[in-house]
Write a protein that holds these residues in place. Structure first.
Motif, short mmCIF file in Angstrom:
data_model
loop_
_atom_site.label_atom_id
_atom_site.label_comp_id
_atom_site.label_asym_id
_atom_site.label_seq_id
_atom_site.Cartn_x
_atom_site.Cartn_y
_atom_site.Cartn_z
N LEU A 74 0.85 -1.18 0.00
CA LEU A 74 0.00 0.00 0.00
C LEU A 74 0.89 1.23 0.00
O LEU A 74 1.99 1.22 0.55
CB LEU A 74 -0.90 0.02 1.24
CG LEU A 74 -1.87 -1.16 1.42
CD1 LEU A 74 -2.68 -0.95 2.70
CD2 LEU A 74 -2.80 -1.32 0.24
N THR A 75 0.41 2.29 -0.61
CA THR A 75 1.15 3.55 -0.54
C THR A 75 1.06 4.08 0.89
O THR A 75 0.25 3.61 1.71
CB THR A 75 0.57 4.58 -1.51
OG1 THR A 75 -0.77 4.91 -1.08
CG2 THR A 75 0.54 4.05 -2.93
N ALA A 76 1.87 5.09 1.18
CA ALA A 76 1.83 5.69 2.52
C ALA A 76 0.45 6.24 2.82
O ALA A 76 -0.06 6.12 3.95
CB ALA A 76 2.89 6.80 2.61
N ASP A 77 -0.20 6.83 1.80
CA ASP A 77 -1.54 7.38 1.98
C ASP A 77 -2.55 6.27 2.28
O ASP A 77 -3.35 6.37 3.22
CB ASP A 77 -1.95 8.14 0.72
CG ASP A 77 -3.28 8.88 0.88
OD1 ASP A 77 -3.50 9.47 1.95
OD2 ASP A 77 -4.09 8.88 -0.07
N GLN A 78 -2.52 5.19 1.50
CA GLN A 78 -3.42 4.07 1.74
C GLN A 78 -3.18 3.45 3.11
O GLN A 78 -4.13 3.14 3.84
CB GLN A 78 -3.22 3.00 0.66
CG GLN A 78 -3.74 3.36 -0.71
CD GLN A 78 -3.33 2.32 -1.74
OE1 GLN A 78 -2.18 1.92 -1.81
NE2 GLN A 78 -4.27 1.89 -2.55
N LEU A 109 -8.21 -1.30 -3.97
CA LEU A 109 -7.21 -2.10 -3.28
C LEU A 109 -7.30 -1.87 -1.77
O LEU A 109 -7.19 -2.82 -0.99
CB LEU A 109 -5.81 -1.76 -3.78
CG LEU A 109 -4.65 -2.50 -3.10
CD1 LEU A 109 -4.80 -4.01 -3.26
CD2 LEU A 109 -3.31 -2.04 -3.63
N LEU A 110 -7.50 -0.63 -1.36
CA LEU A 110 -7.58 -0.32 0.07
C LEU A 110 -8.75 -1.04 0.73
O LEU A 110 -8.57 -1.68 1.77
CB LEU A 110 -7.70 1.19 0.28
CG LEU A 110 -7.92 1.63 1.74
CD1 LEU A 110 -6.76 1.18 2.62
CD2 LEU A 110 -8.11 3.14 1.82
N ILE A 229 -2.57 6.98 -7.80
CA ILE A 229 -1.42 6.09 -7.93
C ILE A 229 -1.46 5.26 -9.20
O ILE A 229 -0.45 4.75 -9.65
CB ILE A 229 -1.31 5.16 -6.70
CG1 ILE A 229 -2.58 4.30 -6.56
CG2 ILE A 229 -1.06 5.97 -5.45
CD1 ILE A 229 -2.49 3.28 -5.46
N ARG A 230 -2.62 5.10 -9.81
CA ARG A 230 -2.73 4.27 -11.00
C ARG A 230 -2.96 5.08 -12.27
O ARG A 230 -2.88 4.56 -13.36
CB ARG A 230 -3.87 3.26 -10.84
CG ARG A 230 -3.55 2.13 -9.88
CD ARG A 230 -4.65 1.07 -9.95
NE ARG A 230 -4.42 0.02 -8.97
CZ ARG A 230 -3.70 -1.06 -9.19
NH1 ARG A 230 -3.14 -1.23 -10.35
NH2 ARG A 230 -3.54 -1.97 -8.25
#
Length: 381
Positions: A74-78, A109-110, A229-230
Motif C-alpha cells: 500500500l502507498t503511505a496514503d493508503q 485495493l484499500l 497512484i494508478r
C-alpha cells in the motif's frame, strides 16, 4: 552505465557517497557538480509513459493470487487510511465509515485489503453494486470470500455478519440503503461505504445523491484518498479537458492517447470487427432496457464488453467511442439524446478504466474532433 549514490547531511553541511565496498565516505561537492555536468540527458525520454505504476501495484481482481498472498504494498496514503479505519472500528467503536476517491486513487485495493483484515478476524462481507467480475468470482469460489452482487444483498442481512462493505455505493437505491442501515443498527454491524460521486450511469443515480444522504444522515468517519497512484497523467489531463472545454489544457506529449476519426456508423462497425482487439479492451455503452439508441449500432458483444461489466475494474489499453450525439453545452461534453443509461456518464466510466493508453474513436463529430486535436496540440488537416 555507472551508478553514483550521494547523500547530504544538513546538520554537518557535508556530502557523502557510498563507494564500491559499501563504505560511506565524505566527498567534495565539486565532484558531484562535475558528474552532473558530464551526465547525458535524454530529452526525448517520457517518464509518464515509460514508468507504469501498475507494474508495481496489484489488483484484487486482475492479480487475485498475488493479492491473497500479500504480494503487494500500500502507498503511505493508503496505509495511513487503513490504520485510521481499523482504529475507528476496533478502538473508537465507529459504526459507519466512508472511503472515497477518484479513479486511480487506489480505493479498491484499500477496501479489499481492509476486507481481508476483517475476514481473518470477523465475519465480513462485501456488497458490490454491479455484476461480479472474474477476480471477485475467484475470491468467492477459491478463497471463500463473502462477496455478493447488489441483487443478492439480502443474503448478507443474516446473523453473524459483523462488517459490511458496500462498494460502488454511489449507485445504490435509497430503499436498499435504508434496509441495510436499519439492519446494521439493530445488530451492531459496521458498514464501510466506498464510492466516487462521479461514477454513476443514470440520471436517477446522480439525482438521489447517495453520498450526501450517507454523509448527512449518518455522520460517518470520512476517509478521502487524494493521490492518484494508478492514473496516467496524460490520460487524466486529456479526460478533464475533453469533458470541460473551458479547462486550461495541460501541456503533455500525449503519447498515451490515440485518436481516430470515422465518417459513419458503418465504418465504426467495420473497424470494430477488424484486427483492433489484440491487447486493447473495447468498452461499449450498455444497451438500453427499453429503447434502441444509435450507439448500439457499433456494439458487438463478442468483440467488446459493456460499461456495466467493467465497473470497478481497470485495463491497460482501452478503446472508447464518441459519436455525433455528443455535444458541448456550456463547454461541458453532454449526450443530446435521452437514454435509460446516460452515455455521458458511461463514457466517463469507460475512459477512466484505462491505466496506460486510450484510443478515442470519434464518429462524424467535428466539434469533438476539434477539441481532441486542440488538447493533443495537432493541427487539423
Amino acid at each position: 552505465m555507472e551508478l553514483y549514490l550521494f547523500t547530504y547531511i544538513s546538520s554537518e553541511n557535508k556530502f557523502y557517497k557510498l563507494d564500491i565496498h559499501d563504505n560511506v565516505i565524505e566527498v567534495d561537492v565539486l565532484i558531484i557538480i562535475n558528474l552532473l555536468n558530464r551526465q547525458f540527458i535524454d530529452i526525448d525520454f517520457n517518464l509518464g509513459t515509460s514508468f507504469n505504476p501498475s507494474d508495481f501495484l496489484v489488483s484484487p481482481f486482475n492479480s487475485t493470487d498475488k493479492f491473497i498472498n500479500n504480494e503487494y504494498f500500500l502507498t503511505a496514503d493508503q496505509d495511513e487510511h487503513k490504520r485510521k479505519i481499523i482504529n475507528d472500528i476496533e478502538k473508537d467503536n465507529k459504526r459507519f465509515i466512508v472511503v472515497k476517491g477518484q479513479p486511480g486513487s487506489g480505493k479498491t485495493l484499500l477496501i479489499y485489503d481492509i476486507a481481508k483484515y476483517f475476514i481473518n478476524k470477523k465475519n465480513a462481507c462485501i456488497i458490490h453494486y454491479a455484476n461480479l467480475n472474474e477476480g471477485q468470482d475467484k475470491l468467492v469460489e477459491t478463497y471463500n470470500w463473502n462477496i455478493v452482487s447488489i441483487k443478492y444483498y439480502r443474503n448478507t442481512l443474516q446473523a453473524g455478519i459483523e462488517v459490511i462493505i458496500i462498494d460502488e455505493c454511489q449507485r445504490i437505491r435509497v430503499d436498499q440503503l435504508n434496509e441495510i442501515i436499519q439492519h446494521a443498527k439493530q445488530n451492531n454491524i459496521v458498514i464501510i461505504f466506498s464510492y466516487d460521486e462521479r461514477q454513476v450511469l443514470q440520471k436517477s443515480e446522480k439525482s438521489r445523491n447517495i453520498p450526501k444522504i450517507i454523509e448527512t444522515n449518518l455522520l460517518p468517519e470520512i476517509h478521502t484518498l487524494n493521490g492518484k497512484i494508478r492514473t496516467n497523467k496524460e490520460i487524466s489531463a486529456f479526460i478533464k479537458s475533453l469533458f470541460d472545454k473551458s479547462r486550461l489544457i495541460e501541456k503533455y506529449r500525449y503519447d498515451s492517447v490515440e485518436l481516430l476519426y470515422l465518417n459513419n456508423m458503418e465504418e465504426a462497425k467495420s473497424f470494430m470487427k477488424s484486427n483492433i482487439a489484440g491487447d486493447w479492451t473495447i468498452i461499449n455503452y450498455t444497451p438500453s432496457l427499453y429503447d434502441t439508441h444509435q450507439y448500439e449500432k457499433y456494439y458487438i458483444p463478442k468483440i467488446g464488453t459493456k460499461t456495466h461489466n467493467i465497473i470497478g475494474q481497470e485495463f491497460d489499453k482501452v478503446v472508447v467511442v464518441i459519436d455525433n450525439d455528443f455535444k458541448y453545452v456550456n463547454d461541458s461534453l453532454t449526450y443530446s439524446k435521452s437514454c435509460y443509461y446516460n452515455p455521458e456518464y458511461m463514457l466517463y466510466q469507460n475512459i477512466t478504466r484505462a491505466r496506460n493508453k486510450i484510443k478515442v474513436i470519434v464518429i462524424n463529430n467535428t466539434n469533438v474532433l476539434e477539441r481532441c486535436l486542440q488538447i493533443l496540440n495537432i493541427e487539423k488537416k
